[in-house]
Design an enzyme around this catalytic site. Structure first.
Site, PDB file in Angstrom:
ATOM      1  N   SER A 688       0.804  -1.231   0.000  1.00  0.00           N
ATOM      2  CA  SER A 688       0.000   0.000   0.000  1.00  0.00           C
ATOM      3  C   SER A 688       0.836   1.280   0.000  1.00  0.00           C
ATOM      4  CB  SER A 688      -0.943   0.012   1.200  1.00  0.00           C
ATOM      5  OG  SER A 688      -0.229   0.032   2.415  1.00  0.00           O
ATOM      6  N   LYS A 731      -6.780   3.276   8.565  1.00  0.00           N
ATOM      7  CA  LYS A 731      -5.903   4.311   8.006  1.00  0.00           C
ATOM      8  C   LYS A 731      -6.567   5.689   8.058  1.00  0.00           C
ATOM      9  CE  LYS A 731      -3.491   1.144   4.857  1.00  0.00           C
ATOM     10  NZ  LYS A 731      -3.293   0.722   3.457  1.00  0.00           N
TER      11      LYS A 731
END
Length: 791
Positions: A688, A731
Site C-alpha cells: 500500500s 488508516k
C-alpha cells in the site's frame, strides 16, 4: 374345611327314610368323609339336640346362596345331599355348637315334611354306578398322579393324604375324597356329588385337579422367582457384610463405598446421554473393584468426578427481550454499532427459532478497542454465563482437546474445563487472542479448534480425556484477534468476522467522560466533587499523550492524573482539583506527541503515506534523496520484500515516463537514489506504500513539495494503475487523529468509507484515483482533481 375319609360307616338299611335337614353354606359333605362344623343358628342347634337323642343321623344339603342367612327356604337348597352321622358334638354356649360329621351316603330330597323350626324331608338313597375295568383303573391312576403333585405344591394339605389316596381301591371314594380336599367352588363340588356315574365323576374330578394344578404351578413359579430375588439380595447383603468386616480388619474405612454410591446416585440423577451413561457405569464398575491405594483408583475417581459434574443438560434461559438487551449493550459500551447489531439479530432469530445453533463471531481490531469487554457485555445481555480463555502463546493441542487418561496428571482440555466452570452448556465462551496461537512438535491448537468452531461438527466434540462426545452447539463462541493474517484460512472460514476499528477523538472524549474517568475515580478512592476534567483536558490527554487506536493508554493516563490528585488530597494540600489544559502537564509532564508533519514535508522528496498496523492505522513518512552515482537504488528502514518491490516498480515507472514527468533522460545514469522509511527499527511491509514511494520520487526529481496535511495509500502497477488496498477504516481514523485534511486513495476503495464515522468523513477531503498521473496532479501541482467531500 378339609374332609377325610372314614372306613367304618353304618349300613344304608339303618338310615331313616325321613331325616332332619341341616343346610350347609360354602361346603359340601361327601360320603365316607369327615367334616368339622360350627353351628350358630338356634333352629340348627335344636335339630342337633333331637338327633343326638335319637339315631344321631341327619341330612346335609348345600346352599345355593353366595351369602349366608339365618332363615333358609326350600328353594335355597340343592336337591341332592349327603346323610351324615354326628360323631361328636360339643356345646360352647346355648347359641353355638361344634360338630364332627361323617358322611354316609348320597340321597335325593323327595319331599319336605316340615319346615319349622327346622327342615325335615323324605329322602331317596342314591347308589354310585360303576364296574371296575381298565378305563376306571387308568382314570384312577392318572388322578392319583395329578393329586400327588397337587399335594406337593399345596401348603395346606398334609403329605400323608396323598398316600391315603393311593391306598384307596374304590374309584367313587377316591373321586369324592379328592374333590373334598382340593380348592374348588361349592357349585363344582355339588356337581361331583350329583354325578352317580363313577367314570364321568372321575373325568370331572381330573379336570378340576388339572386346573388346580396349573394354578399351583404358576404360583410356585412366581414364588420361586421372588425367592430367587430374595436369595440374591440376601447373598449380596451377606457378602457386603463380610467385605465390610474384612475392610475393618484391614483398617480401611467405608469412605470408598460411600463415594461409589454417591457416584452411582449422581449418574442416575444427571440423566446423562446413553453413551456417557454406559461409559460412566463401566468406569464405576472398575472403580468398585480397585483398592483405594491403587494409582488407577485416583484416575478413575477423577474421571467420574468430571463426568458427573459437567452440565450435559443444564442450560441457562436466554434473555430474549431485545429492548433490554439493547439497553445493556449501550450502557456497557459506546459505539461498536456493528457488533451490537449482530448480537441483537442473533437474539431476534433465536426468539423465532429456539433451536438456533450458536454463532462463531471473531472480533478483529487494534488493542484496547473493547473486544474482550464486549464479550462480557454480550453475556450480560443474553443472560448467560461468561467464560474466557487466553490462547496467546499456547502451542500444545492438548490445551484444546485434553490429554488421554494414560498420561500422568491427565485433565480435559480448556474448552471442557471452561464448560464445567460455567455450570451450563450454553455459556458465552471467549477465545481471546486466537491470532497468537502457535504450533510446534506438540501439535497445532489452531487445527484442534477447527472442530470446536464449526456448528456443523461441534455437537459431538470429543475431548481426549472424556473419550465421549459433548455437545458444544449451544455455546456462543466469540474469538478476538488483532490481525487475521496469522489465523489459518480453514479456521478463519469458520468464523464471522466483525471488525472493530479505532475510535475518533469525539468518541474517545465521550468514552472517557462516561466510563474511564468514573472508573478510575472510584479505583483511586476519589469522589465526584474531589476531581473533575474539562473537555479540553480530556482532548489534550488524547491528542498530546496517547494518540492510539484503542483506549488503554488513555485510561492509564487518566489513572496517573487521579493518583496525583489523590496524593494531593490525602496530603491535605487540596480539597478538590479541576483538571484543565493548563494544569494537565503538572500531572502528566510535557506533551509527548507533537505535530511535525508540516516541517517534515516542507522539502521535496518527503511524502506522507497511510499504514495499517496491529495497533490500528498510522502515518508513514517516505523520504527520497539522490546523489551522484551510477543509477543504483538503495532502500533502508527495515523494509519487507513486498515493499522493496513497490519501490523498484515506482522507479521503473518514473524512468519509463521520464519525459512526460519532465526529467532528463540521462539523470538516472549519473545519480544514485536512496529511499528511506523512518523508524528503521520497526519492520514494514505491504504494497500500500506504492503510490507514496512513487510520489516521493517524483517530488524529489521535480523539486516540488506535496500539499500540506495530505496523505495517500494505494498499490501501483508498472503501467501506473492504482490498485485497492486493505485497512481503509484504520488508516482514515489514523489520518484524522493526526490532523490530515486530504487523503488520496484508490477509486476501488471508495465503498470502504461506509463504515467511517460521519464526523470523520466531513472533516477530510477524499480523492479517488485510478492512475498515478491523477495522484501526481493532486499531490504536486495542488490541483483539486476528483475529490469527494462528505460535508
Amino acid at each position: 374345611m378339609n374332609q377325610t375319609p372314614q372306613s367304618k360307616m353304618p349300613n344304608h338299611e339303618k338310615i331313616p327314610k325321613v331325616l332332619p335337614i341341616l343346610p350347609l353354606f360354602d361346603v359340601v359333605l361327601f360320603p365316607k368323609m369327615v367334616l368339622p362344623l360350627i353351628v350358630l343358628q338356634k333352629e340348627s342347634i335344636q335339630l342337633i339336640d333331637e338327633a343326638m337323642s335319637k339315631s344321631r343321623i341327619i341330612g346335609t344339603v348345600a346352599s345355593k346362596l353366595t351369602e349366608p342367612k339365618t332363615d333358609y327356604s326350600t328353594d335355597d337348597l340343592f336337591g341332592i345331599g349327603s346323610s351324615a352321622l354326628i360323631l361328636k358334638m360339643a356345646k360352647i354356649d346355648e347359641d353355638k355348637a361344634q360338630l364332627l360329621l361323617q358322611g354316609l351316603g348320597r340321597f335325593r330330597l323327595t319331599e319336605y315334611t316340615r319346615q319349622k323350626p327346622y327342615f325335615k324331608a323324605r329322602i331317596d338313597p342314591l347308589e354310585s354306578q360303576w364296574d371296575k375295568d381298565k378305563e376306571i383303573e387308568a382314570l384312577m391312576a392318572n388322578l392319583i398322579n395329578q393329586y400327588q403333585r397337587v399335594v406337593e405344591l399345596s401348603t395346606g394339605l398334609p403329605p400323608e393324604i396323598a398316600s391315603m389316596a393311593k391306598s384307596l381301591e374304590e374309584p367313587d371314594i377316591l373321586a369324592d375324597m379328592v374333590t373334598s380336599t382340593i380348592n374348588s367352588t361349592t357349585v363344582e363340588k355339588q356337581k361331583i356329588l350329583e354325578t352317580l356315574d363313577v367314570k364321568k365323576r372321575l373325568s370331572k374330578v381330573t379336570k378340576m385337579v388339572n386346573y388346580q394344578l396349573e394354578i399351583l404351578e404358576i404360583g410356585n413359579k412366581i414364588q420361586t422367582q421372588v425367592k430367587g430375588d430374595m436369595d440374591k439380595q440376601q447373598r449380596e447383603y451377606y457378602l457386603r457384610q463380610q467385605l465390610k468386616a474384612i475392610k475393618e480388619e484391614l483398617g480401611e474405612t467405608d469412605e470408598t463405598h460411600v463415594e461409589i454410591e454417591e457416584f452411582r446416585t449422581k449418574i442416575k440423577e444427571k440423566n446423562l446421554p446413553e453413551i456417557v451413561t454406559k461409559e460412566a457405569e463401566r468406569e464405576l464398575a472398575r472403580l468398585s473393584r480397585m483398592h483405594p491405594s491403587s494409582a488407577e483408583y485416583t484416575v478413575a475417581l477423577t474421571y467420574l468426578d468430571w463426568i458427573t459434574e459437567l452440565p450435559w443438560n443444564e442450560s441457562t434461559p436466554d434473555n430474549l427481550n431485545l429492548t433490554k438487551a439493547q439497553k445493556i449493550l449501550d450502557a456497557d459500551h459506546f459505539g461498536l454499532n456493528k457488533a451490537k447489531k449482530r448480537i441483537l439479530e442473533y437474539l431476534a432469530v433465536r426468539k423465532l427459532n429456539p433451536n438456533l445453533k450458536g454463532p462463531i463471531l471473531c472480533l478483529v481490531g487494534p488493542p484496547g478497542t473493547g473486544k474482550t469487554s464486549l464479550g462480557h457485555s454480550i453475556a450480560h445481555a443474553l443472560g448467560r454465563k461468561f467464560i474466557r480463555i487466553a490462547l496467546g502463546g499456547i502451542r500444545d493441542e492438548a490445551e484444546i482437546r485434553g490429554h488421554r487418561r494414560t498420561y500422568v496428571g491427565a485433565l480435559p482440555g480448556r474448552i471442557i474445563q471452561g464448560i464445567r466452570r460455567a455450570g451450563s452448556n450454553n455459556p458465552v465462551f471467549m477465545l481471546d487472542e486466537i491470532d497468537k496461537a502457535g504450533s510446534d512438535f506438540r501439535g497445532d491448537p489452531s487445527s484442534a479448534l477447527l472442530e470446536v468452531l464449526d456448528p456443523e461438527q461441534n455437537f459431538s466434540f470429543e475431548d481426549h480425556y472424556l473419550d465421549v462426545p459433548f455437545d458444544l452447539s449451544k455455546v456462543m463462541f466469540i474469538t478476538t484477534a488483532n490481525i487475521l493474517d496469522t489465523i489459518p484460512p480453514a479456521l478463519r472460514d469458520r468464523m464471522e468476522i466483525l471488525r472493530l476499528a479505532g475510535y475518533t477523538l469525539e468518541e474517545k472524549t465521550k468514552i472517557a467522560s462516561r466510563y474511564l474517568i468514573p472508573r478510575q475515580r472510584e479505583a483511586n478512592g476519589l469522589k465526584a466533587n474531589q476531581i473533575s476534567f474539562t473537555t479540553g483536558a480530556v482532548k489534550q490527554i488524547i491528542s498530546g499523550y496517547t494518540l492510539e487506536a484503542g483506549l488503554r493508554n488513555l485510561e492509564r493516563e487518566i489513572a496517573n492524573v487521579c493518583r496525583g490528585v489523590a496524593s494531593s488530597i490525602a496530603g491535605g494540600k487540596k480539597k478538590s482539583v479541576k483538571i484543565n489544559t493548563k494544569n494537565i502537564s503538572k500531572y502528566l509532564g510535557p506533551v509527548r506527541i507533537t505535530n511535525e508533519m508540516k516541517k517534515r514535508i516542507s522539502t521535496p522528496g518527503v511524502v506522507m503515506g497511510l499504514a495499517w498496523t496491529e495497533a490500528g492505522g498510522d502515518i508513514l513518512f517516505i523520504e527520497a534523496t539522490s546523489m551522484k552515482g551510477k543509477g543504483q537504488l538503495t532502500l533502508t528502514g527495515q523494509l519487507g520484500d513486498v515493499m522493496k518491490e513497490s519501490a523498484t516498480a515506482a522507479l521503473s515507472y518514473i524512468r519509463s515516463n521520464a519525459k512526460s514527468i519532465d526529467i532528463g533522460e540521462d539523470y538516472f545514469q549519473t545519480h544514485d537514489i536512496h529511499i528511506h522509511v523512518p523508524a528503521g527499527a520497526i519492520p514494514k511491509d505491504g504494497p500500500s506504500a506504492g503510490v507514496t514511494m512513487l510520489t516521493a520520487l517524483t517530488s524529489l526529481l521535480t523539486n516540488k513539495t506535496t500539499q500540506k496535511d495530505l496523505a495517500m495509500t494505494g498499490e501501483i502497477t508498472l503501467r501506473g494503475q492504482v490498485m485497492p488496498v486493505g485497512g481503509i477504516k484504520e488508516k482514515v481514523l489514523a489520518a484524522h487523529r493526526s490532523g490530515i485534511k486530504t487523503i488520496i486513495m484508490p477509486k476501488w476503495n471508495e465503498k470502504d468509507l461506509q463504515d467511517i464515522p460521519k464526523k470523520v468523513k466531513t472533516a477530510i477531503a477524499f480523492h479517488f484515483v485510478d492512475k498515478m498521473e491523477e495522484v501526481l496532479k493532486i499531490a504536486l501541482n495542488k490541483q483539486d482533481g476528483v475529490v469527494k467531500n462528505f460535508s
